[in-house]
Design an enzyme around this catalytic site. Structure first.
Site, PDB file in Angstrom:
ATOM      1  N   ASP A  32     -71.457  65.945 -78.775  1.00 22.75           N
ATOM      2  CA  ASP A  32     -70.047  65.721 -79.338  1.00 22.75           C
ATOM      3  C   ASP A  32     -69.889  66.205 -80.971  1.00 22.75           C
ATOM      4  O   ASP A  32     -70.777  66.296 -81.576  1.00 22.75           O
ATOM      5  CB  ASP A  32     -70.018  64.284 -79.287  1.00 22.75           C
ATOM      6  CG  ASP A  32     -68.423  63.707 -80.008  1.00 22.75           C
ATOM      7  OD1 ASP A  32     -68.003  64.391 -80.196  1.00 22.75           O
ATOM      8  OD2 ASP A  32     -68.485  62.505 -79.500  1.00 22.75           O
TER       9      ASP A  32
ATOM     10  N   GLY B  44     -66.301  64.382 -84.577  1.00 24.69           N
ATOM     11  CA  GLY B  44     -64.896  63.773 -84.844  1.00 24.69           C
ATOM     12  C   GLY B  44     -64.814  62.319 -84.795  1.00 24.69           C
ATOM     13  O   GLY B  44     -64.128  61.696 -85.532  1.00 24.69           O
ATOM     14  N   TYR B  45     -64.964  61.770 -83.544  1.00 26.69           N
ATOM     15  CA  TYR B  45     -64.730  60.460 -83.269  1.00 26.69           C
ATOM     16  C   TYR B  45     -65.621  59.327 -84.271  1.00 26.69           C
ATOM     17  O   TYR B  45     -65.007  58.400 -84.885  1.00 26.69           O
ATOM     18  CB  TYR B  45     -65.444  60.139 -81.674  1.00 26.69           C
ATOM     19  CG  TYR B  45     -65.198  58.587 -81.349  1.00 26.69           C
ATOM     20  CD1 TYR B  45     -63.648  58.002 -81.210  1.00 26.69           C
ATOM     21  CD2 TYR B  45     -66.097  57.724 -81.345  1.00 26.69           C
ATOM     22  CE1 TYR B  45     -63.562  56.648 -81.149  1.00 26.69           C
ATOM     23  CE2 TYR B  45     -66.186  56.411 -81.213  1.00 26.69           C
ATOM     24  CZ  TYR B  45     -64.867  55.956 -80.924  1.00 26.69           C
ATOM     25  OH  TYR B  45     -64.830  54.665 -80.449  1.00 26.69           O
TER      26      TYR B  45
ATOM     27  N   ASP C  76     -68.978  60.720 -70.004  1.00 27.77           N
ATOM     28  CA  ASP C  76     -70.171  60.109 -70.796  1.00 27.77           C
ATOM     29  C   ASP C  76     -69.453  58.810 -71.279  1.00 27.77           C
ATOM     30  O   ASP C  76     -68.638  58.456 -71.400  1.00 27.77           O
ATOM     31  CB  ASP C  76     -70.489  61.119 -72.078  1.00 27.77           C
ATOM     32  CG  ASP C  76     -69.527  60.865 -73.200  1.00 27.77           C
ATOM     33  OD1 ASP C  76     -69.685  59.862 -74.082  1.00 27.77           O
ATOM     34  OD2 ASP C  76     -68.443  61.211 -73.361  1.00 27.77           O
TER      35      ASP C  76
ATOM     36  N   CYS D 115     -80.000  49.281 -54.191  1.00 32.13           N
ATOM     37  CA  CYS D 115     -80.312  50.204 -55.241  1.00 32.13           C
ATOM     38  C   CYS D 115     -82.078  50.482 -55.133  1.00 32.13           C
ATOM     39  O   CYS D 115     -82.689  49.812 -54.638  1.00 32.13           O
ATOM     40  CB  CYS D 115     -80.239  49.778 -56.803  1.00 32.13           C
ATOM     41  SG  CYS D 115     -80.829  50.763 -58.011  1.00 32.13           S
TER      42      CYS D 115
ATOM     43  N   CYS E 299     -83.914  51.995 -57.399  1.00 34.20           N
ATOM     44  CA  CYS E 299     -84.616  52.139 -58.784  1.00 34.20           C
ATOM     45  C   CYS E 299     -85.911  51.357 -58.816  1.00 34.20           C
ATOM     46  O   CYS E 299     -86.178  50.236 -58.268  1.00 34.20           O
ATOM     47  CB  CYS E 299     -83.583  52.006 -60.017  1.00 34.20           C
ATOM     48  SG  CYS E 299     -83.532  50.065 -60.336  1.00 34.20           S
TER      49      CYS E 299
ATOM     50  N   CYS F 244     -85.230  47.408 -59.353  1.00 26.12           N
ATOM     51  CA  CYS F 244     -84.719  46.735 -58.016  1.00 26.12           C
ATOM     52  C   CYS F 244     -85.884  46.560 -57.089  1.00 26.12           C
ATOM     53  O   CYS F 244     -85.815  45.707 -55.954  1.00 26.12           O
ATOM     54  CB  CYS F 244     -83.496  47.529 -57.568  1.00 26.12           C
ATOM     55  SG  CYS F 244     -82.060  47.171 -58.559  1.00 26.12           S
TER      56      CYS F 244
ATOM     57  N   HIS G 186     -82.190  50.751 -64.598  1.00 21.25           N
ATOM     58  CA  HIS G 186     -81.241  50.296 -63.430  1.00 21.25           C
ATOM     59  C   HIS G 186     -79.721  50.829 -63.589  1.00 21.25           C
ATOM     60  O   HIS G 186     -79.221  51.520 -62.647  1.00 21.25           O
ATOM     61  CB  HIS G 186     -81.372  48.794 -63.127  1.00 21.25           C
ATOM     62  CG  HIS G 186     -80.105  48.456 -62.074  1.00 21.25           C
ATOM     63  ND1 HIS G 186     -80.252  48.713 -60.913  1.00 21.25           N
ATOM     64  CD2 HIS G 186     -78.792  47.969 -62.620  1.00 21.25           C
ATOM     65  CE1 HIS G 186     -78.954  48.131 -60.330  1.00 21.25           C
ATOM     66  NE2 HIS G 186     -78.112  47.726 -61.472  1.00 21.25           N
TER      67      HIS G 186
END
Length: 378
Positions: A93, A96-97, A271, A309, A311, A314, A340
């Site tokens: 990025d 600027g933000y 994102d 899930c 992962c 889980c 997760h």
């Protein structure tokens, strides 16, 4: 040898597209979600585990890295990829933000923005040229043009002026990027469409960016408090104003149902800090909606966070155990919840890609929204 940047669309379903972005450090499957690694780390995660969860690309940030440890230091240490041990693409990025939202601004003019660091009060100037230089020093694979962001609640005159300045800065960003030697030969640069919620301003912005020419195009200035209905109203026209043969990146979005709706409207990249930030504060995303593991009702719940899930969190531990970790403030709780949540997001992107390829995105999106909104456990 893989080309510098090549976007291929393999299937469409309505406005939605699925495909790949090919770069020297690897392919990015689209629609893609980029975990946020603001300060050279995806918080609470090892890079290898971020990749194992399904991420093809991560995001770093110019503003934060220029202040600490500095882009020059990262460059001396071998670049951002080597520094953090992530060998796949990184998008940075432009800063600027963050300049607009985090800093004590002292001056904003045609040259750029002079501001005080939120860390120590030291003064810095960030211009299009300096932003591109920092991203070059970091070794970014996808560089973002420097732009001026104003709230969607600003007056039409302020919005128009900020959009026009962002387009002048986009041209300077492109010129600075093109002068970047070997980095420019291996990286890509995206322009950022601005214009708040105004269709005419967005169209003028898109036309200016297309005239300059970029490898991809971001939709900026959304997800800043305008609400989902207003955001979707803008996305009903904003992606259509951008080239069909280039990736479209919606910056800073978002919640799972935001992403599904944006994909339906033709967005390819996303994102957001939400999955990692939520993981550190006790919120888990599930296919039946988000749940807050701090709630006492999970104290003796032996089910996994999300039964669908796969992962490690889980398949190994119960909600009761993770509830205990979260309530006790144990670091492992934040680690398991973050892993997760990132896996949930990557599973969602994989499901979206498959649904588009099979021509069943509408039914998938309707089923997802119905299940996700049906619990209300936040």
């Amino acid at each position: 040898m893989t080309s510098r940047f090549q976007f291929t669309i393999s299937a469409t379903d309505g406005k939605a597209r699925t495909g790949t972005i090919a770069m020297k450090r690897g392919e990015i499957r689209t629609p893609a979600f980029m975990p946020v690694g603001t300060a050279a780390t995806v918080k609470a995660m090892k890079p290898a585990d971020v990749r194992k969860g399904g991420a093809d690309i991560i995001l770093g940030n110019t503003y934060h890295l220029m202040l600490r440890p500095s882009a020059e230091r990262v460059a001396r240490l071998g670049g951002l990829h080597h520094f953090m041990q992530w060998d796949r693409p990184i998008l940075t990025d432009s800063g600027g933000y963050q300049v607009m939202s985090l800093s004590d601004l002292t001056k904003r003019d045609e040259n750029g923005v002079t501001f005080k660091s939120h860390l120590d009060g030291t003064r810095h100037t960030l211009s299009p040229e300096r932003s591109i230089e920092i991203q070059r020093l970091l070794g970014s694979d996808i560089v973002m043009a420097f732009d001026e962001l104003v709230p969607t609640t600003s007056t039409p005159e302020v919005q128009a002026a900020a959009m026009a300045r962002s387009m002048r800065w986009a041209k300077r960003s492109r010129e600075a990027f093109d002068g970047g030697g070997e980095h420019a030969e291996n990286a890509a640069i995206f322009g950022i469409q601005q214009g708040a919620l105004d269709q005419t301003l967005r169209g003028d912005s898109a036309a200016a960016l297309i005239d300059i020419g970029f490898d991809g195009y971001a939709i900026g200035g959304l997800a800043v408090g305008e609400g989902q209905e207003a955001m979707f109203g803008c996305l009903d026209f904003a992606p259509d104003q951008l080239p069909e043969d280039k990736p479209r990146y919606l910056m800073g979005v978002g919640k799972p149902d935001d992403i599904v709706g944006a994909v339906e409207r033709g967005v390819d990249m996303f994102d957001c800090v939400l999955p990692t930030r939520s993981g550190r504060t006790g919120q888990a995303f599930t296919r039946e909606g988000p749940i807050n593991l701090r709630n006492a009702k999970f104290g003796e719940d032996t089910a996994p966070l999300d039964p669908a899930c796969g992962c490690p969190a889980c398949t190994t531990w119960s909600r009761a155990y993770i509830h205990h970790l979260v309530r006790a403030g144990e670091i492992l709780g934040a680690m398991l919840m973050t892993e997760h949540n990132l896996c949930f997001y990557q599973d969602l992107m994989a499901d979206l890609r498959a649904a588009i390829s099979d021509g069943r995105l509408t039914s998938f999106a309707e089923a997802f929204r119905s299940a996700y909104a049906g619990v209300g456990k936040v």
